[in-house]
Design an enzyme around this catalytic site. Structure first.
Site, short mmCIF file in Angstrom:
data_model
loop_
_atom_site.label_atom_id
_atom_site.label_comp_id
_atom_site.label_asym_id
_atom_site.label_seq_id
_atom_site.Cartn_x
_atom_site.Cartn_y
_atom_site.Cartn_z
N ASP A 447 0.83 -1.20 0.00
CA ASP A 447 0.00 0.00 0.00
C ASP A 447 0.87 1.26 0.00
OD1 ASP A 447 -2.39 1.39 -0.05
OD2 ASP A 447 -3.25 0.32 1.65
N ASP A 514 -10.47 1.37 -3.50
CA ASP A 514 -10.92 0.89 -2.18
C ASP A 514 -12.44 0.74 -2.14
OD1 ASP A 514 -8.44 0.66 -1.04
OD2 ASP A 514 -8.43 2.67 -0.18
#
Length: 714
Positions: A447, A514
């Site tokens: 990430d 997301d």
């Protein structure tokens, strides 16, 4: 050698080497075999004459355009040496031509630089352009660095390219298309986030009027780079448009001293005579031909994030693993929250070891249980970031990428770790490698949530380090993969904020967003797959209501939306009833049955007049098998959808059409009158390919937020 003509996959790239700098004569549709006379005629037709106030030389766009050619647009090379040497006049001194590549060497007496141009036409018909800018070791003025301001890759567009399509977006709503006309001036996009960002242009496309999924000519540009970039389409009154871009260099970022060299990121250009799908097919073919492209079936993932968030508990996670194995998952990924003190997002980034309070035995009990159930073990990291509330930051505040006078404001309570600092780099590499070894990690979810602002390195006296940070991130990934052969990495960046062919050179899939709300993901995934083949795109079944939008959706849309990609689940399976688990098990089994098709097939998108509906699919290379998803996100003014053509099929074959109901059927908006739908629901109906391709089928009117999966076999 005066002319070079490369041909591949229906594309021609013709270059003229007679002038000081190679000139682009043609880039686009295949011109067939051209004799020297034909190439001379092409060169003559490429000259642009301006009748009034024109220079006394013909105008032609070179591969390094500048003021010498009376090019008033963005120059191919820009820079200076203490305010001097600003008007380069490079001259071709060497040219090496292979079957598909021109390697040209230019010398410039004014700047003292040597410029290398590498131009390749790939077997898939992509043009790949790379620049090398070198300052010779024997430069006559060694006292000052040459400040490189920009290197821009540009190719010409024909006047019939009249429209622009590129992308914008935000967190949880990435890759939103926007269209406009080409006008005089510059359509210029400049990313200053330290990474591509959710609003990245992603692909800058130009096309003929009204170009669509299956129709029109389209020209596209993509920069294989995960740092800052600029993208542009420019049109001057005296010239046709140009398309391209390059790395966006911050002031002082590239200072060439004698012996130094700058190598640009690869710039990719693509042409299609068959709309957007034809352009996507070229990029997909290129990526699939890479030696590093994953070839084994993409393991079905269960990710813990939306199931447990930071609430890590061994027994609860073991139960989730058990359910994952029951439904047929093949990889279990422990997301954020496993490392030292990480109970929320305000702390602990940089401390990459298991929290002894939550995990007194480390992660091994969980990892061993995952493997005992036949699954691979994956783990989340955010290697390029650091929390102030961490042992790492307290011990090494100089590792934070920030000006020495003081830190700026945090984002998500975190800062950027200066990977250009050798000790910080070694810390991350060592701690990550230790965890990967100790726990047998097969997959890293990588990430990158914060943007790079005030990105200067304290170690080097506050020297700008945006590009250096991106290259250090690449090096970190590369070294981890050398140390751990077979390790797979996912590129996640606050969702889909770092998706490009630069990071894809060292990762195995991307996380597009997301947001797992299937209504939003219909378009996010469709446009992500404009560049990437579906097997590289993570698509997950999420919960209802969706965690990012609170929208409630039926399982048919959620399952269908996660079918044609690298499938996964982000759902608390321990809270699902038996009917839901049975449907999920059937979905995973069906997905596994079509994985080979997904990994090799051609992605197709039908052109539909109603934006509330989509028909997209994957068709096998020989057109013997296809899977399509017919979806509706919202209601429409029209009652009926009408006849819809199925792209990509062979009109000379017959196809058996089956509506897949193994994991649930959609709600139809009204009664079903079409005989083909009834038969397709009943086991299958055989129809001529010509009907499917040319006439189309009257598609059932789905209720809003519904989807239907169709499986076709020749």
């Amino acid at each position: 050698m005066t002319y070079v003509h490369f041909r591949a996959a229906g594309v021609s790239l013709a270059l003229d080497l007679a002038g000081p700098v190679p000139t682009v004569l043609h880039w686009g549709a295949d011109l067939g075999e051209l004799s020297d006379a034909g190439l001379r005629a092409l060169a003559g037709s490429a000259v642009v004459e301006v009748p009034h106030n024109a220079p006394d030389v013909p105008r032609r766009l070179t591969l390094l355009p500048g003021e010498r050619e009376f090019w008033s647009g963005t120059p191919g090379l820009a820079g200076h040496l203490a305010g001097r040497r600003t008007t380069p006049r490079p001259v071709l001194v060497d040219a090496r031509v292979t079957e598909d590549t021109l390697a040209a060497e230019l010398a410039d007496d004014i700047t003292g630089l040597r410029i290398g141009l590498e131009v390749q036409l790939t077997p898939q018909g992509l043009v790949r352009l790379r620049h090398r800018v070198r300052r010779p070791a024997d430069d006559a003025d060694p006292g000052q660095p040459y400040e490189l301001a920009g290197v821009t890759a540009l190719l010409p567009l024909p006047p019939r390219a009249t429209e622009i399509l590129d992308f914008t977006g935000r967190w949880a709503r990435e890759r939103q298309p926007q269209r406009q006309n080409i006008t005089d001036g510059s359509h210029h996009r400049h990313g200053r986030r330290g990474k591509p960002g959710p609003d990245s242009p992603f692909l800058l496309l130009a096309g003929t009027t009204g170009f669509a999924n299956r129709t029109g000519e389209v020209w596209g540009f993509h920069l294989a780079w995960s740092g800052e970039s600029h993208w542009r389409i420019e049109r001057l009154p005296e010239s046709a448009p140009v398309l391209g871009g390059g790395e966006a260099l911050r002031p002082g970022e590239v200072r060439l001293r004698p012996g130094d060299e700058y190598v640009s990121p690869d710039a990719f250009f693509a042409w299609s005579g068959h709309g957007l799908d034809g352009l996507a097919e070229r990029f997909h073919g290129y990526l699939r031909a890479r030696p590093s492209h994953p070839v084994r079936p993409r393991p079905v993932i269960v990710n813990t994030w939306e199931a447990v968030y930071f609430d890590h508990d061994l027994d609860r996670l073991r139960a989730l693993v058990d359910k994952a194995a029951e439904v047929g998952a093949e990889r279990f990924v422990l997301d954020d929250g496993w490392f030292l003190g990480r109970r929320d997002d305000r702390t602990s980034l940089g401390d990459w070891r298991a929290d002894p309070v939550v995990w007194p035995g480390g992660l091994r009990p969980l990892a061993d249980h995952v493997r005992a159930k036949g699954l691979e073990f994956g783990l989340w990291f955010e290697p390029e970031m650091i929390s102030l509330d961490s042992e790492t930051a307290r011990e090494h505040p100089e590792w934070i990428l920030s000006p020495s006078p003081g830190l700026g404001a945090p984002t998500r309570q975190q800062y950027v770790l200066d990977l250009t600092h050798p000790e910080a780099f070694d810390h991350v590499l060592t701690t990550m490698s230790a965890a990967i070894t100790e726990y047998g990690v097969a997959y890293v979810k990588w990430d990158h949530n914060r943007e790079l602002q005030e990105a200067v390195s304290r170690r080097n006296g506050d020297v700008v380090a945006v590009a250096a940070q991106a290259r250090a991130s690449y090096e970190l990934m590369d070294q981890l993969r050398v140390r751990h052969p077979g390790l797979e990495i996912e590129s996640c960046s606050a969702g889909g904020s770092r998706i490009d062919l630069g990071v894809l050179a060292r990762t195995d899939r991307v996380w597009p967003s997301d947001c797992i709300d299937p209504v939003e993901r219909v378009m996010i995934d469709r446009w992500t797959m404009q560049l990437l083949p579906p097997e590289l795109v993570g698509v997950h079944v999420g919960s209802s209501p969706a965690h990012t939008t609170s929208r409630r959706t039926d399982t048919t849309l959620r399952f269908a939306g996660a079918l044609l990609g690298h499938a996964g689940v982000e759902w608390d399976l321990t809270a699902r009833d038996e009917d839901e688990l049975a449907a999920l098990r059937a979905f995973i089994a069906y997905h596994k049955s079509i994985r080979p098709l997904i990994a090799r097939g051609t992605v197709v998108n039908a052109d539909l007049p109603d934006p509330a509906t989509t028909l997209r699919g994957v068709v096998d290379a020989d057109a013997t098998r296809a899977v399509y998803i017919w979806a509706r996100t919202v209601t429409s003014p029209a009652v009926l959808s009408g006849q819809v053509q199925f792209p990509g099929l062979d009109p000379d074959r017959d196809y058996t059409v089956r509506i897949v109901g193994d994991f649930g059927l959609p709600q139809f908006h009204g009664r079903i009158h079409s005989p083909w739908v009834r038969q397709a629901l009943d086991g299958g109906v055989t129809l001529p390919g010509a009907v499917l391709v040319r006439a189309g089928l009257p598609m059932p009117a789905l209720a809003a937020q519904q989807a239907m999966v169709l499986d076709l076999g020749a």
